[in-house]
Design an enzyme around this catalytic site. Sequence first.
Site, PDB file in Angstrom:
ATOM      1  N   ASP A 148       0.838  -1.200   0.000  1.00  0.00           N
ATOM      2  CA  ASP A 148       0.000   0.000   0.000  1.00  0.00           C
ATOM      3  C   ASP A 148       0.872   1.249   0.000  1.00  0.00           C
ATOM      4  O   ASP A 148       2.040   1.217   0.375  1.00  0.00           O
ATOM      5  CB  ASP A 148      -0.907   0.016   1.237  1.00  0.00           C
ATOM      6  CG  ASP A 148      -0.127  -0.021   2.545  1.00  0.00           C
ATOM      7  OD1 ASP A 148       0.805  -0.843   2.644  1.00  0.00           O
ATOM      8  OD2 ASP A 148      -0.447   0.747   3.468  1.00  0.00           O
ATOM      9  N   GLU A 149       0.276   2.343  -0.444  1.00  0.00           N
ATOM     10  CA  GLU A 149       0.888   3.671  -0.365  1.00  0.00           C
ATOM     11  C   GLU A 149       2.351   3.644  -0.810  1.00  0.00           C
ATOM     12  O   GLU A 149       3.255   4.042  -0.075  1.00  0.00           O
ATOM     13  CB  GLU A 149       0.742   4.223   1.058  1.00  0.00           C
ATOM     14  CG  GLU A 149      -0.730   4.412   1.435  1.00  0.00           C
ATOM     15  CD  GLU A 149      -0.950   4.913   2.859  1.00  0.00           C
ATOM     16  OE1 GLU A 149      -0.107   4.645   3.723  1.00  0.00           O
ATOM     17  OE2 GLU A 149      -1.975   5.585   3.094  1.00  0.00           O
TER      18      GLU A 149
END
EC number: 3.2.1.52
Length: 486
Positions: A148-149
Amino acid sequence: MSGSTPFKMRLVHLDLKGAPPKVSYLSEIFPLFRALGANGLLIEYEDMFPYEGPLRLLRAKYAYSPSEIKEILHLAGLNELEVIPLVQTFGHMEFVLKHAAFAHLREVGPFPCTLNPHEAESLALVGAMIDQVLELHPGAQRLHVGCDEVYYLGEGEASRRWLQQEHNSTEKLCLSHMRAVASHVRARRPGVTPLVWDDMLRDLPEDQLAASGVPQLVEPVLWDYTADLDVRGKVLLMQKYRRCGFLRLWAASAFKGATGPSQALPPMEHHLRNHAQWLQVAGSGPTDSLQGIILTGWQRYDHFSVLCELLPAGVPSLAACLQLLLRGGFDEDVKAKMENLLGISGLEITDPVRQGAGSFPGRSILALVTQVSLHLRSSVDMLLEGNRYVTGWFSPYHRQRKLIHPVMVQHIQPAALSLLAQWSTLVQELEAALQLAFYPDAVEEWLEENVHPSLQQLQALLQDLSEAAAPQPPPTGPRGDAAQDP
């Protein structure tokens, strides 16, 4: 309220990159997790995992030992909690890439958050991390590989050169690394299914995602921690993922750690609304596509941020959210059930003061953290800024020059001493309670962030009072001797 839930799996997330609990505390809290309705754990070890060999430098000072990992798994098994370990393999790699030995594997030189996917050494690094985690989790059926991210992806020098080639894109780069990591997991342990956070997949074109091979390798976890979650938007996203070939999906909500990086007490009303919205998503989406829900409980926003709500402070919120998921809503009967499980009476969802009692593990931490969070700073500010004797006769101007009318000491000093004694006693209780559940570095950090600044203001006021009230030496003349009257 219905007694059934669309979420077959209900996993509590343990974010160990901040204030990791001692195993002794986990032994107390796991039975409560089970009683509240959880049947699994997502354990994000980060630097608390006992990495060996060249990875040993990743260990935190108080990292769990291999025997403690086995004990955690044993305790989880006793309470029928499936354990899914989480290893970050792309973004949120600060705990790895902050070290000089691995800094050359950063996507962008100054920033330790994202791994450079072009280096063969990068895949070897995360492969070694995965192998060691799987070795200590022989019974694992799933492994969460993060992803993620992935900030700044495509901005490194190697990526810029790669992106100049025809048909290359950051989306293709992301999918390629995700596929390589998932393929490593499948090759190393064919029976283990990789999970990924879904945010890097959400906006990808359907044809590109479907053709990437990723849907056959991983199960995405759709995460949204907001109270006004877009139900229709989530349903459409689920349908898109199904069309791309993802047969099984997961949801992720939050019971704490999602409403502010320095939040001390979870706003329960926010988190209940978040879970109610996820129930609507589950009821409206493709039938049987959601395998379960991960109730995240973030402890830091990233490796370098401050601590947010401690796990004991989040227990009432977790209890309410799990019961809502199990019972299909949160009415008076559900509330009574939750109060009984926690030993709390008269719970007020919108009033953190009423959450401080109970008989659950860590209840004293919650009670004392509540007092500190709601009253410490405000009580000191009231003395320093609302007391007419302080503001009128012992202002910053007076304090700097050690000036005070002696009679004013009698008006200020007793109040300051009383307040300091009151808070010092409470803080001693809190420190003792924290030491039972957490390691020394977490106790030190929480107190330094949330307690010491206010106590130091009181101590400084008393020190200045003492110095100002002391007899002042006579002023000196131009030669350094005492000035004489003419």
